[in-house]
Design a protein around this motif. Sequence first.
Motif, mmCIF file in Angstrom:
data_model
loop_
_atom_site.group_PDB
_atom_site.id
_atom_site.type_symbol
_atom_site.label_atom_id
_atom_site.label_comp_id
_atom_site.label_asym_id
_atom_site.label_seq_id
_atom_site.Cartn_x
_atom_site.Cartn_y
_atom_site.Cartn_z
ATOM 1 N N ILE A 1 9.724 23.890 2.274
ATOM 2 C CA ILE A 1 8.485 24.674 2.320
ATOM 3 C C ILE A 1 7.964 24.843 0.898
ATOM 4 C CG2 ILE A 1 7.370 26.844 2.980
ATOM 5 C CD1 ILE A 1 9.568 27.300 5.003
ATOM 6 N N ILE A 2 6.678 24.583 0.724
ATOM 7 C CA ILE A 2 6.001 24.832 -0.545
ATOM 8 C C ILE A 2 5.037 25.989 -0.298
ATOM 9 C CG2 ILE A 2 4.560 23.867 -2.365
ATOM 10 C CD1 ILE A 2 5.440 21.072 -1.306
ATOM 11 N N ARG A 3 5.210 27.065 -1.033
ATOM 12 C CA ARG A 3 4.372 28.250 -0.812
ATOM 13 C C ARG A 3 3.460 28.496 -2.009
ATOM 14 N NH1 ARG A 3 6.940 33.661 1.507
ATOM 15 N NH2 ARG A 3 6.568 32.416 3.408
ATOM 16 N N VAL A 4 2.173 28.669 -1.702
ATOM 17 C CA VAL A 4 1.186 29.023 -2.716
ATOM 18 C C VAL A 4 0.596 30.372 -2.337
ATOM 19 C CG1 VAL A 4 -0.826 28.261 -4.016
ATOM 20 C CG2 VAL A 4 0.661 26.561 -2.948
ATOM 21 N N ILE B 1 3.179 25.113 3.008
ATOM 22 C CA ILE B 1 3.136 23.681 3.331
ATOM 23 C C ILE B 1 4.525 23.274 3.774
ATOM 24 C CG2 ILE B 1 2.633 21.369 2.466
ATOM 25 C CD1 ILE B 1 0.955 22.746 0.254
ATOM 26 N N GLU B 2 4.693 23.002 5.053
ATOM 27 C CA GLU B 2 6.005 22.625 5.583
ATOM 28 C C GLU B 2 6.195 21.120 5.449
ATOM 29 O OE1 GLU B 2 6.606 24.137 9.499
ATOM 30 O OE2 GLU B 2 6.239 26.226 8.913
ATOM 31 N N VAL B 3 7.388 20.741 4.975
ATOM 32 C CA VAL B 3 7.691 19.336 4.689
ATOM 33 C C VAL B 3 8.848 18.893 5.579
ATOM 34 C CG1 VAL B 3 8.293 17.674 2.889
ATOM 35 C CG2 VAL B 3 6.978 19.736 2.309
ATOM 36 N N PRO B 4 8.742 17.749 6.248
ATOM 37 C CA PRO B 4 9.853 17.277 7.085
ATOM 38 C C PRO B 4 11.100 16.982 6.260
ATOM 39 C CG PRO B 4 8.178 15.570 6.835
ATOM 40 C CD PRO B 4 7.591 16.819 6.270
#
Length: 230
Positions: free
Chosen positions: A200-203, A212-215
């Motif tokens: 997960i990338i959180r802004v 932004i969830e990443v597989p």
Amino acid sequence: MTARLMSRGFTLIELLITLAILSMVMFSGTYAYQFISQNWERNKQSYQSALHEYQSSRLSYTALINTSPKLVRSGEDIGFYFLGRDNGFTAYSLTSVQDPESPAIYRLFQEPDTEHSGKLQLVYEEAVLNDIVLTHPDQTLNFNYRVVLQRDLSAISWSYYGWQNFAQRLEATSEFAPTGLERTWQGEHDGFSTREHPSIIRVNIDGFLMDIEVPDRGQDLTNQLTPYDT
């Protein structure tokens, strides 16, 4: 008594007054037309600018939600193409803004707002990979696309959720894994040196959280590593 009809023309004064009134009406009409035309052009430009920003933001969002781990090599080392800092990150996406059929490398970051003093703006930059094969973490790329997604922002923060490194993942998923070993939030993350891509990338944009969830592609890395590498 016979009524006598008297007829006469306009006097010079009446004619001058009439011409003056007509001149004022024509002047007012011309001024109103110019005013409306100028405002129409200004509003049209504002509308077109707003439409362009909306379309760019929508396409950029599509690229963000298609973020995916990408394995790259440097000599004998292998890891993921991702670099997250406290002011933005660089990642791989399956979809490009410029060419939706091609992948891309993009950068999402903050910088001083060029229009509002003391404020921040959120910027998206991209290098499309339509004719380029990404193989190296330090590969030179042409970031020829740039759009400002948001302006007039007070605060932006960045965080990355995942395993701290590949060794921790292996330990946590082993048969004798210690209790309490799990993924954590980090302020910075290097996908190549840690061999881990955040899930997960959180802004945080002025209190609004964009995740932004990443597989998970950890198994892809495991399949390419030898026992000695791990």
